[in-house]
Enzyme design. Structure first.
Site, PDB file in Angstrom:
ATOM      1  N   GLY A 134      -5.652  -0.344  -3.597  1.00 40.87           N
ATOM      2  CA  GLY A 134      -4.536  -1.129  -2.513  1.00 40.87           C
ATOM      3  C   GLY A 134      -5.563  -1.278  -1.158  1.00 40.87           C
ATOM      4  N   ALA A 135      -6.343  -0.279  -0.864  1.00 38.53           N
ATOM      5  CA  ALA A 135      -6.974  -0.765   0.312  1.00 38.53           C
ATOM      6  C   ALA A 135      -7.847  -2.085   0.565  1.00 38.53           C
ATOM      7  CB  ALA A 135      -7.854   0.538   0.924  1.00 38.53           C
ATOM      8  N   GLY A 181      11.236  11.429  29.760  1.00 35.61           N
ATOM      9  CA  GLY A 181      11.437  10.048  29.406  1.00 35.61           C
ATOM     10  C   GLY A 181      10.341   9.066  29.920  1.00 35.61           C
TER      11      GLY A 181
END
Ligand code: HXC
Length: 517
Positions: free
Chosen positions: A407-408, A173
Site C-alpha cells: 500500500g505504501a 487554549g
C-alpha cells in the site's frame, strides 16, 4: 531647525510612554529570563527601519479586578507592518513585561486587525508569542478574543503563510492559534506550550511533571510534532523564519520568487550511483539523496526531529522552490507509521495550498507493523497521506529509488494517485511485498516438504526477485514513465518540473471533501 509644537510634544510623550513597555524592572526580569523584549524581537526579525507600528496607543476598556488603575502600554502586544528581505509582512509581538503578555479584548482586537490586514493585502503574518494566556480579569472577553483569532487563523489558512514563534509561555487554549498556523518555531530553554500546566495535571491525574518535560522544545519537536523548527536562540529563530519565507509565496495566488543559481541543472552525481548500488543492509539517510538533487546541495528541513522515518522540507530545483517528501531508510527502515503519515500529509497539503510543486522520493518497505500502530489508528491516520496526495493538484514528480512495497507504493505519489511524472532507478523494487515475505506466504508448504528447505527457499527467493523485485513490470504497464540512471536524476527532475510548470488543475464544484482528520 525642527519645530516641535505642544501637540507634537504630547504625541511624542504618549508614544514614548507606550514604547517603554512594562518599565525597567520588568524589562530587567525579561532579560534575566534569557528573553528579548517584544520590540527587540521585531528589530531583529524585520528589515532595518521597515517597521510601521499600528495601535500603539490602544488601551483596554476593562475596569474589573483593579484594571481601572493599571497602565498597560500598547495593551501588551506590539502590532504592525514591516518587511523581511524586502517583502511585506504583518507581525505581532506579545509583550510579557505588560501583565505577562496576557490577552484581553483590546490585545486580541489588535492582533485581529493585523491578521485582517494581512489577509486582505495577501501578505504573510508572523506571530511572536510570549504570553500567560487569557487575561483572567477580562473573563469571557478574553476567551472571545482568542476565538476571534482562531477564526481568522482558519480563514487565512491556505491563503497566506502563517508563522508562529513561541518565545516564552503559550498555555491553555492559546496554543490553538499556533497549532492552526503553517509553521511553529520554538527556542531551546525558553519556550513552553501546554493545554494544562504541571500543577493542574498533578491535581487531576497525580502525574508529576515540570514545564520543560511537559511542554518544552524536546516534547514538541520530537514527540508531539507541534513544533516544526527548533532554534538555539531568539536571533537564530528569526534567521530561520527569514530563510523559511524564501521558499514561500506572499499568498496562494502569487508565485514564489525564484533564486538565480549557477548550479548545472544536469549535474550528474556519482554519490547517487553509490547509494543505488549500496547493500540494502547499509541504509543511507534520505538527506544524502535530497542534497545531491538540490541546487547548491542546500536543503531546508522541516520537522527534523519528529517522525524521522520520513523527511520533509524545501529545496530549489533550477532556482524554483520545491517541497520534498522522502522515506528515510536510516530510521525505522523508512516504513510509514502514524506520525510519518501525519507529518507528510500536512506538508503535502501546505505545498499544495501555496502552489509549491512536490518531489517524492520513495524507498519504503511498507507500513510499520504492530498492535500499538493498529490501535493507535494507523488505518484512519495513515489514510491522511493518501488523501493529501490524491487531492494535491500541484506538479508532482516521483522517483522510486529502491523499495516501493504494498500500500505504501500506492500512497507515495504513485501514478495511480496522480503523480504527474514517475521515475524509478534500475535498482527499484516495485511489488506487493519483499521477496522473503512473499516466498514465505506463497510457498510455505513447498518449502516445508523440500528435501533441503533452505536451498529451496533461496531458489524461490531468487526467482521472485528476478520476476518481481524490479521496476520493469511497472514500466511495462506505464506506471513508471522512465527508468533512469541514478546519477542522472537531477537533470530528469529539473526538466520534469520545468515541463509541468503550466499544469492546470480542474476545480470541483463540491463544497469540500471529508478528509479522515
Ligand atoms: C492576567 C497574568 C496572566 C494572566 C500572567 N499574568 N498571566 N495576568 N492574566 N493569564 C501576570 C502575573 O500576574 C504577573 O503580574 C505578570 O503577568 C508576570 O507573571 P509571573 O507569574 O510573575 O511570571 P512567571 O513567574 O514567569 O510565570 C509565567 C506564567 C504564569 C507561567 C505564564 O504567569 C502563569 O502560570 N500564568 C497563568 C497561565 C494560565 O493559566 N493562563 C490561562 C491559560 S487558559 P505582576 O503584576 O505580578 O507582575 C487560557 C484560556 C485561553 O489562556 C482560552 C482560549 C480558548
Amino acid at each position: 531647525m525642527k519645530i516641535v509644537s505642544d501637540k507634537t510634544a504630547d504625541l511624542q510623550r504618549r508614544s514614548e510612554k507606550a514604547k517603554a513597555m512594562g518599565g525597567p524592572e520588568r524589562l530587567e526580569a525579561q532579560k534575566k529570563a534569557g528573553k528579548l523584549t517584544a520590540r527587540e524581537r521585531l528589530d531583529l526579525l524585520l528589515d532595518e527601519d521597515s517597521f510601521q507600528e499600528l495601535d500603539l496607543l490602544r488601551q483596554t476598556r476593562a475596569k474589573e479586578f483593579g484594571l481601572a488603575d493599571k497602565d498597560l502600554p500598547a495593551d501588551g502586544v506590539v502590532t504592525g507592518m514591516g518587511r523581511i528581505h524586502g517583502r511585506n509582512v504583518c507581525v505581532y509581538s506579545q509583550d510579557f513585561t505588560v501583565m505577562g503578555g496576557s490577552l484581553g479584548l483590546a490585545h486580541a482586537e489588535k492582533i485581529c486587525k493585523i491578521m485582517d490586514l494581512a489577509l486582505e493585502s495577501g501578505v504573510p503574518v508572523i506571530g511572536l508569542c510570549d504570553s500567560g494566556g487569557a487575561r483572567i480579569q477580562e473573563g469571557v472577553d478574553a476567551l472571545g478574543g482568542y476565538a476571534e483569532i482562531f477564526y481568522r487563523n482558519v480563514q487565512a489558512s491556505g491563503a497566506i503563510p502563517q508563522i508562529s514563534a513561541i518565545l516564552g509561555p503559550c498555555a491553555g487554549g492559546a496554543v490553538y492559534s499556533p497549532a492552526i498556523t503553517d509553521f511553529v518555531f520554538m527556542v531551546k530553554d525558553t519556550s513552553h506550550m501546554f493545554i494544562t500546566g504541571p500543577e493542574v495535571i498533578r491535581a487531576a491525574t497525580g502525574e508529576e511533571t515540570d514545564f520543560d518535560t511537559l511542554g518544552g522544545v524536546e516534547a514538541h519537536s520530537e514527540r508531539s510534532g507541534v513544533c516544526h523548527f527548533v532554534a538555539n536562540s531568539e536571533p537564530d529563530c528569526f534567521r530561520q523564519i527569514q530563510e523559511l519565507l524564501e521558499f514561500l509565496p506572499q499568498n496562494y495566488a502569487e508565485p514564489v520568487k525564484p533564486r538565480v543559481t549557477a548550479d548545472d541543472p544536469n549535474r550528474e552525481s556519482a554519490a547517487l550511483d553509490r547509494i543505488a548500488h549500496q547493500d540494502a543492509k547499509r541504509p543511507y539517510a534520505a538527506h544524502e539523496v535530497i542534497r545531491e538533487l538540490a541546487d547548491e546541495r542546500s536543503f531546508f528541513e522541516v520537522h527534523a526531529g519528529f517522525a524521522r522515518n520520513i523527511v520533509i522540507g524545501f529545496i530549489r530545483l533550477g532556482g524554483k522552490s520545491v517541497g520534498v517528501v522522502a522515506n528515510n531508510p536510516a530510521h525505522l527502515s523508512g516504513a510509514l507509521d502514524i506520525a510519518a503519515s501525519e507529518k507528510a500529509a500536512r506538508f503535502v497539503r501546505c505545498c499544495d495550498a501555496f502552489n509549491i510543486p512536490l518531489l517524492t522520493l520513495v524507498d519504503v518497505p511498507g507500513y510499520w507493523p504492530g498492535v500499538e500502530q493498529e490501535h493507535g489508528g494507523i488505518i484512519r491516520k495513515g489514510a491522511k497521506l493518501l488523501y493529501a496526495y490524491c487531492q494535491a493538484t500541484v506538479p508532482k514528480v516521483t522517483v522510486v529509488l529502491k523499495k516501493a512495497y504494498g500500500g505504501a507504493y500506492d500512497v507515495m505519489s504513485s501514478k495511480h494517485v496522480r503523480g504527474d511524472l514517475n521515475f524509478a532507478w534500475p535498482c527499484a523494487e516495485i511489488a506487493v511485498m519483499g521477496p522473503q515475505g512473499a516466498v514465505s506466504i506463497l510457498f510455505a508448504r513447498e518449502i516445508r516438504r523440500a528435501a533441503k528447505p533452505e536451498e529451496r527457499r533461496k531458489e524461490l527467493v531468487d526467482d521472485y526477485t528476478k520476476q518481481f523485485a524490479n521496476p520493469y513490470l511497472a514500466a511495462q504497464r506505464g506506471y513508471i514513465d522512465e527508468v533512469i540512471e541514478a546519477r542522472k536524476t537531477r537533470g530528469k527532475i529539473v526538466n520534469a518540473f520545468r515541463f509541468l510548470r503550466g499544469k492546470k488543475a480542474a476545480k470541483s464544484p463540491k463544497k469540500h471533501g471529508n478528509i479522515p482528520l
